[in-house]
Enzyme design. Structure first.
Site, PDB file in Angstrom:
ATOM      1  N   HIS A  76       0.841  -1.195   0.000  1.00 51.10           N
ATOM      2  CA  HIS A  76       0.000   0.000   0.000  1.00 51.10           C
ATOM      3  C   HIS A  76       0.873   1.241   0.000  1.00 51.10           C
ATOM      4  O   HIS A  76       1.817   1.359   0.789  1.00 51.10           O
ATOM      5  CB  HIS A  76      -0.892   0.003   1.249  1.00 51.10           C
ATOM      6  CG  HIS A  76      -1.734   1.238   1.389  1.00 51.10           C
ATOM      7  ND1 HIS A  76      -1.685   2.055   2.506  1.00 51.10           N
ATOM      8  CD2 HIS A  76      -2.642   1.806   0.561  1.00 51.10           C
ATOM      9  CE1 HIS A  76      -2.533   3.057   2.361  1.00 51.10           C
ATOM     10  NE2 HIS A  76      -3.123   2.928   1.183  1.00 51.10           N
ATOM     11  N   SER A  77       0.587   2.167  -0.906  1.00 49.03           N
ATOM     12  CA  SER A  77       1.193   3.491  -0.892  1.00 49.03           C
ATOM     13  C   SER A  77       2.724   3.402  -0.997  1.00 49.03           C
ATOM     14  O   SER A  77       3.246   2.859  -1.969  1.00 49.03           O
ATOM     15  CB  SER A  77       0.743   4.221   0.382  1.00 49.03           C
ATOM     16  OG  SER A  77       0.966   5.601   0.292  1.00 49.03           O
ATOM     17  N   TYR A  78       3.449   3.919   0.000  1.00 49.43           N
ATOM     18  CA  TYR A  78       4.914   3.845   0.008  1.00 49.43           C
ATOM     19  C   TYR A  78       5.418   2.424  -0.219  1.00 49.43           C
ATOM     20  O   TYR A  78       6.446   2.202  -0.877  1.00 49.43           O
ATOM     21  CB  TYR A  78       5.452   4.383   1.339  1.00 49.43           C
ATOM     22  CG  TYR A  78       6.739   3.737   1.780  1.00 49.43           C
ATOM     23  CD1 TYR A  78       7.936   3.996   1.109  1.00 49.43           C
ATOM     24  CD2 TYR A  78       6.765   2.848   2.858  1.00 49.43           C
ATOM     25  CE1 TYR A  78       9.123   3.377   1.499  1.00 49.43           C
ATOM     26  CE2 TYR A  78       7.937   2.228   3.255  1.00 49.43           C
ATOM     27  CZ  TYR A  78       9.118   2.494   2.577  1.00 49.43           C
ATOM     28  OH  TYR A  78      10.282   1.875   2.958  1.00 49.43           O
ATOM     29  N   HIS A 215      -7.874   6.749   0.155  1.00 51.08           N
ATOM     30  CA  HIS A 215      -6.565   6.106   0.102  1.00 51.08           C
ATOM     31  C   HIS A 215      -6.444   4.933   1.075  1.00 51.08           C
ATOM     32  O   HIS A 215      -5.711   3.983   0.807  1.00 51.08           O
ATOM     33  CB  HIS A 215      -5.492   7.160   0.407  1.00 51.08           C
ATOM     34  CG  HIS A 215      -4.092   6.683   0.256  1.00 51.08           C
ATOM     35  ND1 HIS A 215      -3.605   6.095  -0.893  1.00 51.08           N
ATOM     36  CD2 HIS A 215      -3.036   6.711   1.121  1.00 51.08           C
ATOM     37  CE1 HIS A 215      -2.334   5.789  -0.740  1.00 51.08           C
ATOM     38  NE2 HIS A 215      -1.959   6.141   0.474  1.00 51.08           N
TER      39      HIS A 215
END
Length: 244
Positions: A76-78, A215
């Site tokens: 997820h994300s980073y 998000h």
């Protein structure tokens, strides 16, 4: 059944996947959700030396020590950066990599290079002014699309500052990652910081799924996300329904 390794993004811990892990396990899947060094319940290990390599090693060692194979590796994300590097180092252990509103980096690219310019400036400024030059403070959850007070109350006390070095360290890849199939899941009901990453995935011919949520999909749309992950896992050779 699939073996999932779910890797959280900035400020979070492995606990953020609890609502997704529950239905996946109920369906018979194996689920691992490690907390990366220096974050959440492992915040006591935080130092200016914690970087991308630290977090890649966290996940590589999990895979190695537990002897995991045919892994569906979700970032997820980073953690898109982490997933890419882990799959590059253990391509024989990873059956599919899934990027959940996440960075799709190439060799030599750092996470900060992949952020929209205004967001990158905010992160760098936060590290310089509030984080002693090496930490990024937790962002407001409303900016990430979390609006339910119960979700805010659950997340807030568990989130911790994130080491900026993980965003400035470049990916170092051998190219082995290209042999590992990939997919992208975009969360489309917020400011869509990762829209360019979704387009990069489409340009590479990856399956791209969209979820109508913010998000933090693992918190705000866990059942839908679990269903999407199970569907993507089903297309891995050797799993029920697999074929590609």
């Amino acid at each position: 059944m699939a073996t999932f390794v779910l890797v959280h993004g900035a400020w979070h811990g492995g606990w953020c996947w609890d609502r997704v892990a529950r239905p996946l396990r109920a369906a018979g899947h194996e689920v691992h959700a490690p907390t990366l060094t220096g974050l959440s319940e492992r915040a006591h290990l935080l130092s200016p030396l914690v970087g991308l390599e630290t977090h890649v090693e966290d996940v590589v060692r999990l895979v190695d020590v537990l002897g995991l194979t045919d892994v569906v590796l979700v970032g997820h994300s980073y953690a898109g950066q982490v997933v890419t590097a882990v799959a590059d180092r253990r391509p024989d252990a990873v059956a599919r990599r899934v990027y959940l509103d996440a960075f799709v980096g190439d060799d030599g690219e750092a996470a900060r290079d992949l952020l929209p310019e205004t967001v990158e400036h905010h992160w760098a400024q936060s590290a310089a002014e509030q984080g002693f030059g090496w930490l990024v403070a937790v962002r407001k959850l409303s900016v990430l699309g979390v609006t339910e007070q119960a979700d805010v109350d659950w997340l807030t006390p568990r989130l911790t500052p994130h080491p900026w070095k993980t965003y400035t360290d470049p990916l170092r890849l051998t190219g082995a990652v290209e042999a590992v199939p990939a997919a992208f899941v975009e969360c489309v009901s917020w400011m869509r910081v990762f829209a360019a990453q979704a387009e990069r995935a489409r340009a590479r011919g990856w399956p791209v799924r969209e979820i109508e949520t913010g998000h933090e999909a693992m918190v705000t749309a866990p059942d839908e996300l679990a269903a999407v992950l199970a569907e993507l896992a089903g297309s891995v050779p050797g799993t029920p329904g697999g074929g590609d």
